[in-house]
Design a protein around this motif. Structure first.
Motif, short mmCIF file in Angstrom:
data_model
loop_
_atom_site.label_atom_id
_atom_site.label_comp_id
_atom_site.label_asym_id
_atom_site.label_seq_id
_atom_site.Cartn_x
_atom_site.Cartn_y
_atom_site.Cartn_z
N GLN A 289 0.84 -1.20 0.00
CA GLN A 289 0.00 0.00 0.00
C GLN A 289 0.88 1.26 0.00
OE1 GLN A 289 -3.15 -0.77 -0.17
NE2 GLN A 289 -3.02 -2.92 0.46
N LYS A 290 0.49 2.25 -0.79
CA LYS A 290 1.24 3.51 -0.79
C LYS A 290 1.16 4.23 0.55
CE LYS A 290 1.01 4.37 -5.77
NZ LYS A 290 0.62 5.29 -6.85
N ARG B 184 3.26 6.23 6.90
CA ARG B 184 3.44 5.62 8.22
C ARG B 184 4.92 5.43 8.55
NH1 ARG B 184 0.79 0.75 7.24
NH2 ARG B 184 -0.33 1.35 5.36
N LEU B 185 5.72 5.14 7.54
CA LEU B 185 7.17 5.09 7.75
C LEU B 185 7.71 6.46 8.15
CD1 LEU B 185 8.35 2.81 4.80
CD2 LEU B 185 8.50 2.28 7.24
N GLN B 186 7.16 7.50 7.54
CA GLN B 186 7.58 8.85 7.89
C GLN B 186 7.28 9.16 9.35
OE1 GLN B 186 5.94 11.91 5.36
NE2 GLN B 186 6.81 13.59 6.56
N LYS B 187 6.12 8.70 9.84
CA LYS B 187 5.77 8.92 11.25
C LYS B 187 6.74 8.19 12.18
CE LYS B 187 0.79 9.70 10.76
NZ LYS B 187 -0.57 9.20 11.11
N ILE B 188 7.11 6.96 11.82
CA ILE B 188 8.02 6.18 12.66
C ILE B 188 9.41 6.79 12.67
CG2 ILE B 188 9.20 3.94 12.89
CD1 ILE B 188 6.66 2.65 11.68
N GLY C 282 2.79 -0.31 15.92
CA GLY C 282 1.48 -0.69 15.39
C GLY C 282 1.13 0.00 14.09
N LEU C 283 2.08 0.75 13.52
CA LEU C 283 1.80 1.54 12.31
C LEU C 283 2.06 0.77 11.02
CD1 LEU C 283 3.26 5.01 13.37
CD2 LEU C 283 0.86 4.40 13.13
N ILE C 284 2.91 -0.24 11.09
CA ILE C 284 3.15 -1.07 9.91
C ILE C 284 3.08 -2.54 10.30
CG2 ILE C 284 4.50 0.61 8.59
CD1 ILE C 284 7.06 -0.79 9.58
N GLY C 285 2.64 -3.36 9.36
CA GLY C 285 2.52 -4.79 9.60
C GLY C 285 2.22 -5.49 8.29
N GLU C 286 1.79 -6.73 8.38
CA GLU C 286 1.49 -7.50 7.17
C GLU C 286 0.16 -7.03 6.60
OE1 GLU C 286 1.74 -12.11 5.58
OE2 GLU C 286 1.78 -11.71 7.74
#
Length: 334
Positions: A37-38, A43-47, A186-190
């Motif tokens: 998903q784009k 979410r990577l930016q938030k982490i 909890g922001l990224i996962g499968e």
């Protein structure tokens, strides 16, 4: 180092991007978003509190991959891009060979033209076929029982030939066992497109009411409770394994393969009971017949990873399930 992650927006790629970036590497993602998903980019930016460059492209676009390698002055590539569902590969072998084998050839051509010769390859324990003994070490005979496994096997053989042909290449193949879990935020996962194929996302879908029940394929295997036993590894342990592999391969020429697992197995019922404990939800299941090609037990011998890479898994089954549950709650609300 400047590192290109093909398939970098996917499940394992995104978690590895976090670990590499936090270790001080400059990470560039390349993904066609066919199974990711784009929204993961935000979410990577938030982490990470920064934007990771992302090139939207198919790895089979050799010219664009070569341009990306040159534009970002890439030192090493971690190659995740490829299709990965065993059952689907039996139904769609052409697509699997095109994406996985042809895609890797394209990447290698681009790397050669850009004079980038350091590669970490996302391989799989499926290259071992049906286990002849347990735990499985890297000397176990190689075979494959489906198009997905054969695609990984073909790629490993190609990479070995390339390393033999030119001593400047530095290549490590990481043979994953069963990645599960999610980042602690909890922001990224499968987050596959369509219905999940793997056990833990299916359990999570039952826990939140997306699925009415879980199908268990066989409860008459010669295991402790009759259900299949697999070596499940937390995705953050796997991501750390890539960091360790990168540190090793940049200083070692040639080709090598290393198992990435925990070294012990857990049954389907083990996973269910642990997930029920961490989520507080009942996981309703139904026993179905065995699926063709499924085996009773499969788990890794991991001494080589410890001795060669200085790496070993640290997260237990409860942590795997609790992080999955945290991610499932986030994604269910998103």
């Amino acid at each position: 180092m400047n590192i290109l992650l093909t398939g970098g927006a996917g499940y394992i790629g995104s978690h590895t991007a976090v670990v590499l970036s936090q270790a001080g590497h400059e990470v560039v993602l390349l993904d066609n978003f066919c199974n990711s998903q784009k929204s993961v980019l935000g979410r990577l930016q938030k982490i990470l509190d920064k934007v990771l460059p992302c090139v939207e492209a198919d790895v089979r676009d050799t010219a664009l991959v070569a341009k990306t390698l040159q534009d970002y002055k890439i030192d090493a590539v971690i190659h995740f891009a490829g299709l990965k569902a065993v059952g689907e590969s039996v139904e769609k072998p052409i697509e699997y060979y095109a994406n996985n084998v042809q895609g890797t050839i394209s990447l290698l051509e681009a790397m050669k033209s850009a004079n980038v010769k350091t590669l970490v390859f996302s391989s799989s324990a499926t290259v071992y076929g049906n286990p002849q003994y347990l735990p499985i070490d890297e000397n176990h005979p190689i075979s494959a029982t489906n198009a997905y496994g054969r695609s990984k096997l073909h790629i490993e053989e190609m990479l070995k030939d390339i390393a033999i042909s030119n001593s400047e290449w530095k290549i490590i193949c990481l043979r994953y066992f069963n990645p599960v879990g999610a980042h602690e935020s909890g922001l990224i996962g499968e987050d596959p497109n369509g219905l999940p194929n793997n056990l833990m996302p299916c359990i999570a879908h039952v826990a939140v009411g997306k699925f009415p029940y879980l199908k268990i394929y066989g409860n008459d295997y010669p295991t402790i409770d009759g259900t299949g036993v697999r070596d499940y590894i937390h995705v953050m342990d796997l991501a750390d394994g890539h960091l360790a592999a990168l540190a090793y391969v940049r200083n070692h020429k040639g080709w090598v393969a290393v198992n990435i697992g925990t070294g012990h197995g857990a049954s389907v019922l083990d996973i269910i009971s642990t997930y029920e404990f961490v989520s507080g939800q009942e996981i309703i299941f139904q026993i179905e017949g065995r699926r063709n090609g499924d085996i009773a037990s499969c788990y890794a011998k991991v001494d080589k990873a410890r001795n060669l890479l200085g790496w070993q898994a640290k997260y237990n089954l409860e942590k795997m399930c609790s992080s999955s549950w945290l991610w499932q709650n986030f994604s269910n609300k998103a």
